[in-house]
Write a protein that holds these residues in place. Structure first.
Motif, PDB file in Angstrom:
ATOM      1  N   TYR A  87       3.377  -0.957   4.045  1.00 46.02           N
ATOM      2  CA  TYR A  87       3.009   0.201   3.857  1.00 46.02           C
ATOM      3  C   TYR A  87       4.106   1.284   3.634  1.00 46.02           C
ATOM      4  O   TYR A  87       4.853   1.382   4.367  1.00 46.02           O
ATOM      5  N   PHE A  88       3.656   1.996   2.443  1.00 46.79           N
ATOM      6  CA  PHE A  88       4.721   3.257   2.325  1.00 46.79           C
ATOM      7  C   PHE A  88       3.633   4.605   2.572  1.00 46.79           C
ATOM      8  O   PHE A  88       2.907   4.465   2.114  1.00 46.79           O
ATOM      9  N   THR A  89       4.176   5.408   3.386  1.00 48.96           N
ATOM     10  CA  THR A  89       3.594   6.610   3.844  1.00 48.96           C
ATOM     11  C   THR A  89       4.656   7.727   3.495  1.00 48.96           C
ATOM     12  O   THR A  89       5.676   7.644   4.308  1.00 48.96           O
ATOM     13  N   THR A  90       4.421   8.312   2.609  1.00 49.19           N
ATOM     14  CA  THR A  90       5.359   9.471   2.131  1.00 49.19           C
ATOM     15  C   THR A  90       4.884  10.727   1.319  1.00 49.19           C
ATOM     16  O   THR A  90       3.547  10.358   1.125  1.00 49.19           O
ATOM     17  N   ASP A  91       5.508  11.647   0.740  1.00 51.12           N
ATOM     18  CA  ASP A  91       4.948  12.687  -0.423  1.00 51.12           C
ATOM     19  C   ASP A  91       5.415  11.996  -1.715  1.00 51.12           C
ATOM     20  O   ASP A  91       6.308  11.234  -1.703  1.00 51.12           O
ATOM     21  N   LEU A  92       4.946  12.264  -2.780  1.00 57.35           N
ATOM     22  CA  LEU A  92       4.989  11.947  -4.089  1.00 57.35           C
ATOM     23  C   LEU A  92       6.555  12.467  -4.627  1.00 57.35           C
ATOM     24  O   LEU A  92       7.159  11.446  -5.038  1.00 57.35           O
ATOM     25  N   ARG A 120       0.697  -1.315   0.071  1.00 54.90           N
ATOM     26  CA  ARG A 120       0.235  -0.079  -0.022  1.00 54.90           C
ATOM     27  C   ARG A 120       0.733   1.207   0.078  1.00 54.90           C
ATOM     28  O   ARG A 120       1.817   1.335   0.686  1.00 54.90           O
ATOM     29  N   PHE A 121       0.516   2.304  -0.863  1.00 52.82           N
ATOM     30  CA  PHE A 121       1.128   3.495  -0.929  1.00 52.82           C
ATOM     31  C   PHE A 121       0.005   4.557  -0.499  1.00 52.82           C
ATOM     32  O   PHE A 121      -0.938   4.688  -1.168  1.00 52.82           O
ATOM     33  N   LYS A 122       0.430   5.536   0.497  1.00 53.15           N
ATOM     34  CA  LYS A 122      -0.228   6.568   0.826  1.00 53.15           C
ATOM     35  C   LYS A 122       0.453   7.791   0.598  1.00 53.15           C
ATOM     36  O   LYS A 122       1.555   7.962   1.194  1.00 53.15           O
ATOM     37  N   PHE A 123       0.156   8.786  -0.259  1.00 49.02           N
ATOM     38  CA  PHE A 123       0.867  10.175  -0.506  1.00 49.02           C
ATOM     39  C   PHE A 123       0.264  11.201   0.269  1.00 49.02           C
ATOM     40  O   PHE A 123      -0.762  11.545   0.043  1.00 49.02           O
ATOM     41  N   THR A 124       0.905  11.757   1.138  1.00 51.24           N
ATOM     42  CA  THR A 124       0.318  12.527   2.187  1.00 51.24           C
ATOM     43  C   THR A 124       0.312  14.082   1.599  1.00 51.24           C
ATOM     44  O   THR A 124      -0.560  14.943   2.116  1.00 51.24           O
ATOM     45  N   ASP A 125       0.611  14.369   0.405  1.00 52.01           N
ATOM     46  CA  ASP A 125       0.686  15.582  -0.109  1.00 52.01           C
ATOM     47  C   ASP A 125      -0.371  15.795  -1.241  1.00 52.01           C
ATOM     48  O   ASP A 125      -0.518  16.599  -1.959  1.00 52.01           O
ATOM     49  N   LEU A 126      -1.252  14.455  -1.364  1.00 47.26           N
ATOM     50  CA  LEU A 126      -2.062  14.702  -2.481  1.00 47.26           C
ATOM     51  C   LEU A 126      -3.457  14.422  -1.828  1.00 47.26           C
ATOM     52  O   LEU A 126      -3.743  14.011  -1.219  1.00 47.26           O
ATOM     53  N   GLN A 127      -4.340  15.270  -2.445  1.00 40.39           N
ATOM     54  CA  GLN A 127      -5.661  15.230  -2.109  1.00 40.39           C
ATOM     55  C   GLN A 127      -6.558  14.359  -2.938  1.00 40.39           C
ATOM     56  O   GLN A 127      -7.505  13.596  -2.345  1.00 40.39           O
ATOM     57  N   LYS A 128      -6.152  14.271  -4.359  1.00 36.77           N
ATOM     58  CA  LYS A 128      -6.794  13.204  -4.865  1.00 36.77           C
ATOM     59  C   LYS A 128      -5.656  12.032  -5.335  1.00 36.77           C
ATOM     60  O   LYS A 128      -4.443  12.273  -5.322  1.00 36.77           O
ATOM     61  N   LEU A 129      -6.238  11.103  -5.490  1.00 42.20           N
ATOM     62  CA  LEU A 129      -5.345   9.969  -5.929  1.00 42.20           C
ATOM     63  C   LEU A 129      -4.225   9.667  -5.100  1.00 42.20           C
ATOM     64  O   LEU A 129      -3.107   9.383  -5.398  1.00 42.20           O
TER      65      LEU A 129
END
Length: 231
Positions: free
Chosen positions: A170-175, A135-144
């Motif tokens: 789990y990856f939690t980071t910015d794009l 799983r990837f969570k991009f903290t700086d994106l509102q969409k996608l």
């Protein structure tokens, strides 16, 4: 495009110099054979332009267009001439890593392209068992902002909705950070230490991410400005 010159560079550019053409070939070298697969890697190309470029490449016998049996549409395959464009693309990429990446703008950060590359970079043989979920969570994106890679055997699928399966890593980071790590601009370890990346999962998988998620083929090619600074 007609330069009116016998020079082989000019003749090559007549065939390959149109906008999007080399990127279409890039996608085909990475395994795309169908129209929608190419569109995934070429987010801003219009269907009309993609159709025209594919027709032009087919007319030049750089690719072969084949009707899909029992379906509408075509599949596209590289001919020998098309296959021999790979060293050109590799040289362009290496040159770009050294000289053209001094200013990666926010508008250059395409999460859909990055996730497509990450999907292609999974080394399925190096993941335990027959199934894995990343799983990837991009903290700086509102969409996608939320993505899942579903690994089953040698197949890797992308999902934008929670598949309801246990997640292995789990990856939690910015794009930008994820792009930089995958491109080899920085290490996963340095991003974790700087708290720009949170990586959660069994240590056997998180200790050496590159073992099962390979870097870009251009990773390791340093920008010229970095080499000059060390001289």
């Amino acid at each position: 495009m007609d330069y009116g010159q016998f020079c082989p560079v000019a003749k090559t550019m007549e065939l390959l110099g149109e906008k999007w053409t080399l990127l279409i070939l890039r996608e085909m070298h990475m395994g795309a054979t169908r129209f929608n697969e190419m569109q995934r890697g070429l987010t801003f190309i219009s269907p009309t332009i993609l159709t025209k470029r594919l027709n032009d490449l087919a007319d030049a016998e750089i690719i072969l267009r084949k009707k899909m049996p029992g379906q509408r549409g075509f599949e596209y395959f590289l001919t020998q001439a098309g296959k021999e464009t790979l060293p050109l693309l590799q040289s362009f990429g290496a040159w770009g890593m050294r000289w053209a990446r001094g200013d990666i703008r926010d508008s250059d950060l395409d999460v859909e392209l990055l996730m497509l590359y990450l999907q292609r970079s999974i080394v399925t043989d190096n993941l335990p068992g027959d199934q894995s979920v990343i799983r990837f969570k991009f903290t700086d994106l509102q969409k996608l902002s939320d993505w899942w890679l579903l690994v089953k055997g040698c197949n890797v699928d992308i999902c934008l909705e929670d598949p309801g399966q246990d997640v292995d890593v789990y990856f939690t980071t910015d794009l930008r950070t994820m792009m930089s790590c995958w491109m080899g601009d920085e290490s996963y370890r340095s991003a974790i230490v700087d708290k720009r990346l949170k990586l959660v999962g069994p240590s056997a998988l998180t200790r050496n991410v590159q073992h099962w998620l390979s870097d870009s083929v251009f990773a390791g090619i340093r920008p010229a400005r970095e080499i000059e600074a060390l001289a």
